[in-house]
Design a protein around this motif. Structure first.
Motif, mmCIF file in Angstrom:
data_model
loop_
_atom_site.group_PDB
_atom_site.id
_atom_site.type_symbol
_atom_site.label_atom_id
_atom_site.label_comp_id
_atom_site.label_asym_id
_atom_site.label_seq_id
_atom_site.Cartn_x
_atom_site.Cartn_y
_atom_site.Cartn_z
ATOM 1 N N VAL A 416 0.874 -1.171 0.000
ATOM 2 C CA VAL A 416 0.000 0.000 0.000
ATOM 3 C C VAL A 416 0.909 1.218 0.000
ATOM 4 C CG1 VAL A 416 -1.833 1.255 1.179
ATOM 5 C CG2 VAL A 416 -1.818 -1.249 1.223
ATOM 6 N N ILE A 417 0.997 1.877 -1.136
ATOM 7 C CA ILE A 417 1.958 2.958 -1.319
ATOM 8 C C ILE A 417 1.325 4.288 -0.926
ATOM 9 C CG2 ILE A 417 3.363 4.194 -3.020
ATOM 10 C CD1 ILE A 417 3.461 1.505 -4.562
ATOM 11 N N ALA A 418 1.918 4.944 0.061
ATOM 12 C CA ALA A 418 1.485 6.279 0.461
ATOM 13 C C ALA A 418 2.140 7.281 -0.474
ATOM 14 C CB ALA A 418 1.861 6.547 1.919
ATOM 15 N N VAL A 423 0.609 8.288 5.756
ATOM 16 C CA VAL A 423 0.898 7.001 6.379
ATOM 17 C C VAL A 423 -0.333 6.454 7.110
ATOM 18 C CG1 VAL A 423 2.375 5.793 8.025
ATOM 19 C CG2 VAL A 423 3.323 7.619 6.609
ATOM 20 N N ASP A 424 -1.081 7.323 7.810
ATOM 21 C CA ASP A 424 -2.235 6.862 8.583
ATOM 22 C C ASP A 424 -3.272 6.197 7.681
ATOM 23 O OD1 ASP A 424 -1.070 7.825 10.877
ATOM 24 O OD2 ASP A 424 -2.163 9.727 10.857
ATOM 25 N N SER A 425 -3.581 6.815 6.538
ATOM 26 C CA SER A 425 -4.561 6.224 5.622
ATOM 27 C C SER A 425 -4.040 4.918 5.033
ATOM 28 C CB SER A 425 -4.905 7.209 4.503
ATOM 29 O OG SER A 425 -5.551 8.358 5.029
ATOM 30 N N ARG A 437 1.699 -4.446 3.296
ATOM 31 C CA ARG A 437 2.541 -3.576 4.113
ATOM 32 C C ARG A 437 2.549 -2.182 3.513
ATOM 33 N NH1 ARG A 437 7.489 -2.287 2.077
ATOM 34 N NH2 ARG A 437 8.202 -3.414 0.211
ATOM 35 N N VAL A 438 2.826 -1.191 4.347
ATOM 36 C CA VAL A 438 2.865 0.202 3.913
ATOM 37 C C VAL A 438 4.242 0.517 3.329
ATOM 38 C CG1 VAL A 438 2.775 2.607 4.673
ATOM 39 C CG2 VAL A 438 1.126 0.934 5.574
ATOM 40 N N ALA A 439 4.267 1.187 2.187
ATOM 41 C CA ALA A 439 5.508 1.681 1.583
ATOM 42 C C ALA A 439 5.353 3.176 1.359
ATOM 43 C CB ALA A 439 5.791 0.970 0.265
#
Length: 466
Positions: A416-418, A423-425, A437-439
């Protein structure tokens, strides 16, 4: 000495690498191997972070930290007993200078002013080809990196409206800093680093190449710039010349913005390569070559302190975003500009550079997450997956979801690319999907707040997600 750098605490300095240990030690193969590993790993980590701060433009920017570990330190940095540190001492004690507050670095990759002008006096006076604003936060253990496209339209103090890459040519790093503060907000800029043309090419060759996934066939030629780009698509090990081609390619429909995205991809690839143990023997030569490409007002103490922070930061805590904006249209301007989005820019500056108290415009805190533009991109190898995820999100109430073209390679785990640093969303989205995972990087769709790059883990999702 900068107020951000704290001298080492008073303590007895280590001995200067005696040839024979003062007390007998047990010498076995396993013990020796363990000792070597313990000594080398901090160097690998230090090297990765020292060179990571800019990849394409910053590969050498903090290289002085490594140079400092290979030569006796000057008097101003010696220990209380005035004993110079050597390599063995550094291995045993690590860097003993500390960054005591967040530090903002302005980092530029600079072209030569005119073709053929390679004299030392001219190396750093051209237009900036790459510009990064980097925040090192020792308390949070994070490094935030904002890529500023070279074509960004700005008001340069004393010069007027122009592309931001003109500021260094017109007035050096001082004018670049003033331009950033005038257009992005009053962010403190503590130090600058300028890296000349050729640094990336020489670094990659000294590393023995870097593995990159070239997303498409790249062919382009510009005789005036000496560019001859010819790369096949797919995973491959690029040499220095090819890595420079990859970083400078602009003929993909996204111009300078696509190039910024590829530079971020290259930074990640460099980080992985720099953690390989075979890099260590090449370290002295690499640092000697790299420092010939660097101009900075960082002191030796400050470089040591930043390297010390780098040793403590988890590589996953590097967050990369790009200045939000849009392409100008031919009806607006003859020249091609990147027009910054003032509201989204303020959000990025607030989130990453703590400018909340000096907000330029009302921010978007109250904007519902369900209304954010969300791009879905298939990276699973199964053609149906992107539409499945898009339909699932629409069923969850998200109103602005769209599907884009497939990613160029398969991923095992969804990202999930911010895209703009939200970052929160992004973390909320991983919870809704129950995977991934967040990137924090800007390699997603330019129009999105979040880009979901769906990996093969979606195929193994729980039965309640249909």
């Amino acid at each position: 000495m900068s107020p951000s750098v704290q001298p080492p605490p008073h303590k007895t300095p280590p001995p200067s690498a005696p040839q024979t240990p003062a007390t007998p030690t047990i010498s076995t193969a396993s013990t020796t191997q363990t000792s070597i590993t313990q000594a080398v790993l901090p160097w690998v980590r230090r090297l990765a972070w020292t060179c990571l701060f800019g990849g394409t433009a910053v590969a050498a920017a903090l290289g002085g930290a490594l140079v400092a570990t290979m030569v006796p330190l000057p008097d101003s940095v010696r220990t209380e007993a005035n004993a110079p540190l050597n390599v063995a001492g550094m291995w045993q004690t690590g860097f003993r200078y500390q960054v005591t507050r967040p530090v903002n670095l302005l980092i530029m990759g600079v072209d030569l002013p005119e073709p053929g002008q390679a004299e030392t006096d001219n190396l750093f006076t051209g237009r900036s080809d790459v510009m990064l604003l980097v925040r090192v936060s020792p308390e949070d253990g994070t490094v935030d990196l904002l890529s500023i496209p070279r074509d960004t339209q700005v008001n340069i103090p004393g010069e007027g409206i122009a592309k931001i890459n003109h500021a260094n040519l017109a007035g050096g790093p001082e004018l670049v800093a003033a331009t950033v503060q005038t257009n992005l907000g009053p962010v403190p800029i503590d130090r600058y680093v300028r890296v000349s043309t050729g640094a990336l090419r020489e670094l990659v060759d000294l590393l023995g190449g870097v593995e990159v996934n070239v997303p498409q066939r790249m062919v382009y030629q510009d005789v005036t710039q000496g560019l001859n780009i010819d790369l096949e698509s797919g995973w491959q090990t690029l040499n220095g010349n090819q890595a420079e081609q990859f970083a400078r390619f602009r003929s993909d429909g996204n111009g300078d913005i696509g190039r910024v995205q590829r530079q971020q991809m290259l930074m990640k690839a460099l980080r992985e390569r720099l953690t390989h143990p075979t890099v260590i023997p090449r370290l002295p030569q690499m640092m000697r070559v790299m420092m010939s490409h660097v101009d900075t007002n960082l002191t030796l103490e400050e470089i040591l302190a930043l390297a010390n922070v780098g040793m403590e930061i988890d590589p996953n805590n590097l967050r990369m975003v790009m200045l939000p904006g849009r392409f100008s249209s031919p009806e607006e301007y003859i020249a091609s500009y990147w027009i910054l989005d003032p509201v989204a820019t303020q959000q990025v500056m607030n989130n990453f550079f703590e400018l909340d108290s000096v907000a330029l415009l009302s921010n978007r805190e109250n904007q519902a997450v369900t209304s954010l533009p969300i791009a879905v991109q298939n990276a699973s190898g199964e053609s149906r997956v992107a539409r499945e995820v898009a339909n699932y999100l629409r069923g969850e109430g998200f109103r602005n979801v769209y599907v884009i073209g497939d990613w160029s390679s398969e991923l095992q785990r969804t990202q999930v690319i911010a895209q703009r640093g939200d970052v929160d969303s992004a973390e909320l989205m991983t919870s809704i999907l129950n995977l991934g995972r967040v990137a924090v990087e800007s390699t997603g769709d330019l129009q999105s707040e979040l880009t979901i790059r769906v990996g093969r883990d979606w195929l193994m999702r729980s039965p309640d997600i249909q």
